[in-house]
Design a protein around this motif. Sequence first.
Motif, PDB file in Angstrom:
ATOM      1  N   ARG A  52       6.013  14.047 -25.442  1.00  0.00           N
ATOM      2  CA  ARG A  52       7.196  12.929 -25.166  1.00  0.00           C
ATOM      3  C   ARG A  52       7.266  12.218 -24.138  1.00  0.00           C
ATOM      4  N   ASP A  53       6.607  12.691 -22.891  1.00  0.00           N
ATOM      5  CA  ASP A  53       6.620  11.979 -21.577  1.00  0.00           C
ATOM      6  C   ASP A  53       5.687  10.783 -21.832  1.00  0.00           C
ATOM      7  N   THR A  54       4.466  10.738 -22.606  1.00  0.00           N
ATOM      8  CA  THR A  54       3.610   9.825 -22.778  1.00  0.00           C
ATOM      9  C   THR A  54       4.163   8.774 -23.613  1.00  0.00           C
ATOM     10  N   GLY A 351      -1.628   4.996 -16.864  1.00  0.00           N
ATOM     11  CA  GLY A 351      -2.635   4.689 -15.529  1.00  0.00           C
ATOM     12  C   GLY A 351      -3.554   5.881 -15.216  1.00  0.00           C
ATOM     13  N   SER A 352      -2.987   7.217 -15.231  1.00  0.00           N
ATOM     14  CA  SER A 352      -3.597   8.306 -15.033  1.00  0.00           C
ATOM     15  C   SER A 352      -4.843   8.734 -15.744  1.00  0.00           C
ATOM     16  N   ARG A 417      -0.413  -4.938 -18.607  1.00  0.00           N
ATOM     17  CA  ARG A 417      -0.184  -5.012 -17.213  1.00  0.00           C
ATOM     18  C   ARG A 417       0.363  -4.003 -16.343  1.00  0.00           C
ATOM     19  N   ALA A 418       1.422  -3.339 -16.742  1.00  0.00           N
ATOM     20  CA  ALA A 418       1.961  -2.076 -16.192  1.00  0.00           C
ATOM     21  C   ALA A 418       1.053  -0.914 -16.046  1.00  0.00           C
ATOM     22  N   THR A 419       0.230  -0.589 -16.914  1.00  0.00           N
ATOM     23  CA  THR A 419      -0.621   0.358 -17.095  1.00  0.00           C
ATOM     24  C   THR A 419      -1.864   0.238 -16.211  1.00  0.00           C
ATOM     25  N   VAL A 420      -2.153  -0.931 -16.110  1.00  0.00           N
ATOM     26  CA  VAL A 420      -3.478  -1.171 -15.076  1.00  0.00           C
ATOM     27  C   VAL A 420      -2.815  -1.208 -13.684  1.00  0.00           C
ATOM     28  N   ILE A 426      -2.453   4.496  -8.367  1.00  0.00           N
ATOM     29  CA  ILE A 426      -2.956   5.742  -8.293  1.00  0.00           C
ATOM     30  C   ILE A 426      -4.442   5.725  -7.518  1.00  0.00           C
ATOM     31  N   MET A 427      -5.327   4.995  -7.474  1.00  0.00           N
ATOM     32  CA  MET A 427      -6.297   4.653  -6.780  1.00  0.00           C
ATOM     33  C   MET A 427      -5.995   4.186  -5.582  1.00  0.00           C
ATOM     34  N   ALA A 428      -5.110   3.675  -5.218  1.00  0.00           N
ATOM     35  CA  ALA A 428      -4.807   3.243  -3.870  1.00  0.00           C
ATOM     36  C   ALA A 428      -4.161   4.457  -3.113  1.00  0.00           C
ATOM     37  N   ALA A 429      -3.459   5.237  -3.814  1.00  0.00           N
ATOM     38  CA  ALA A 429      -2.945   6.545  -3.342  1.00  0.00           C
ATOM     39  C   ALA A 429      -4.291   7.509  -2.919  1.00  0.00           C
ATOM     40  N   MET A 430      -5.261   7.198  -3.795  1.00  0.00           N
ATOM     41  CA  MET A 430      -6.437   8.174  -3.495  1.00  0.00           C
ATOM     42  C   MET A 430      -7.200   7.956  -2.479  1.00  0.00           C
ATOM     43  N   GLY A 431      -6.737   6.621  -1.789  1.00  0.00           N
ATOM     44  CA  GLY A 431      -7.848   5.947  -0.731  1.00  0.00           C
ATOM     45  C   GLY A 431      -8.880   5.070  -1.262  1.00  0.00           C
TER      46      GLY A 431
END
Length: 489
Positions: A52-54, A351-352, A417-420, A426-431
């Motif tokens: 459901r969340d996806t 995105g994940s 666009r929103a998914t990319v 997420i990548m930025a949060a991972m450094g």
Amino acid sequence: MVVAVHDIAQRRHSILRNYPLLGHLRFALESLRPELQQYFIERNFDGRPFDRDTRSIVYERAKGTAAEEPFGTELDLYRTGSEYLTPSMSPRAVPAEPPRVRIGGPDCTRPYDMALLNVSAMSFGSLSANAVLALNTGARLGGFAQDTGEGGLSDYHLRPGGDLVWEIGTGYFGCRTEDGGFDEQIFAEKAAHEHVKCVSLKISQGAKPGIGGVLPGVKVNAEIAQVRGVTQGQTVVSPPFHRVYTSPRELVRFLARMRELAGGKPVGFKLCVGSRREFLAVCKAMLAEDTTPDFIVVDGAEGGTGAAPLEFADHVGLPLGEGLMTVHNALIGAGLRDRIRIGASGKIATGSDLVKRLLQGADYTNAARAMMFAIGCIQAQRCHTNTCPVGVATQDERRGRAVDVGDKSQRVDRYQRATVKSALQIMAAMGVDDPRGLHPHMLLQRVDPHTVRSYAELHEWLEPGQLLASAPTSWATDWQAADPDRFTR
């Protein structure tokens, strides 16, 4: 009566265009408790759906509304098998523009820059004309590519002007001889079209590896028959194997011939991974022939389709993650990885999902079901009956009109666009500010209630050229047995 007329005329909700009045029941349930909504959707529409969340994420992004939810996660973070991406204490800024992936090895003269997320293979015939138009128009708006699926290159793929990956399956639809073989002249003529950016040879599909595609006769109208080069009204069953090759070496040679016929455009193949030994045999054939495809699309066994035996969908082929790691490591070990880009397809929606697949060895991703959600699919599982309630998977013109191309194409564009953007956040949060900075140690998996291990620890990762120098024990038997002139198990 006034409400019914309004429902039929409005353009935002496909279900109301085909089911005025009655369709409001679905939206009424959406306003009730999530548990009741989920119960109704999963029991009556979805069968074996995304969670459901996806689904909610995809729908909200397609509509351009916020996807944030209050009260935090509903996931069981301590469940065995749960995966976690690791954030950094030193995050990076999100790139202003999403990176693109250059597709084109040393033998390619017309490379193509692929987006991180594209439309996966779905054929005209399986999908309605309006659905194909909406997907391709969305691809044009967002600057990403649409895979045509094996059903041929139709006017609905070409008319909007979006970039295309032309997929050629075992039936050679759209470039077949009268007896069902591959027609080089017709292929070359169509591959020259300006909107065809890449060509892909479909070896197998994740949802049904080892068997051909099926298009029920009820969906094979005159137009479909003309596009595919088949007989109207007759069920179309693609052969389970290709005529153009019988060995790894012949496969590699044929791919090189396809690239020549396509005027130097990128050429690759798609497969659901099975035997590691067979794929290593293809790697040896590449080395022996000194030529490689420009890309390989790995299709996971969890991928969907409207026509597959349940046993195949559930029990045949490697899941996407394992298939990706197999192909990535084989190419690394054979010293070929820098010449070949890897695409990933199979239940990618968020995105994940995208970031995880890049960590597992992909360079870019393709999505099918999520793109169908963006144009109105409710997973009614009527794909094979020609009675899709929202007009996405049907050749019934009355039902197909429910897909408003102008509205749905914008939803496809917004969703991509929103998914990319989410993946880049997420990548930025991972450094990480570039996908090449992602590494296996950044993805963790809970292996039991008390133990968490990174992908770097859980899986073997080969060094460049390692198979050529000294294959590790775990790979040595398969590498030695792999024969470039035979598909051996």
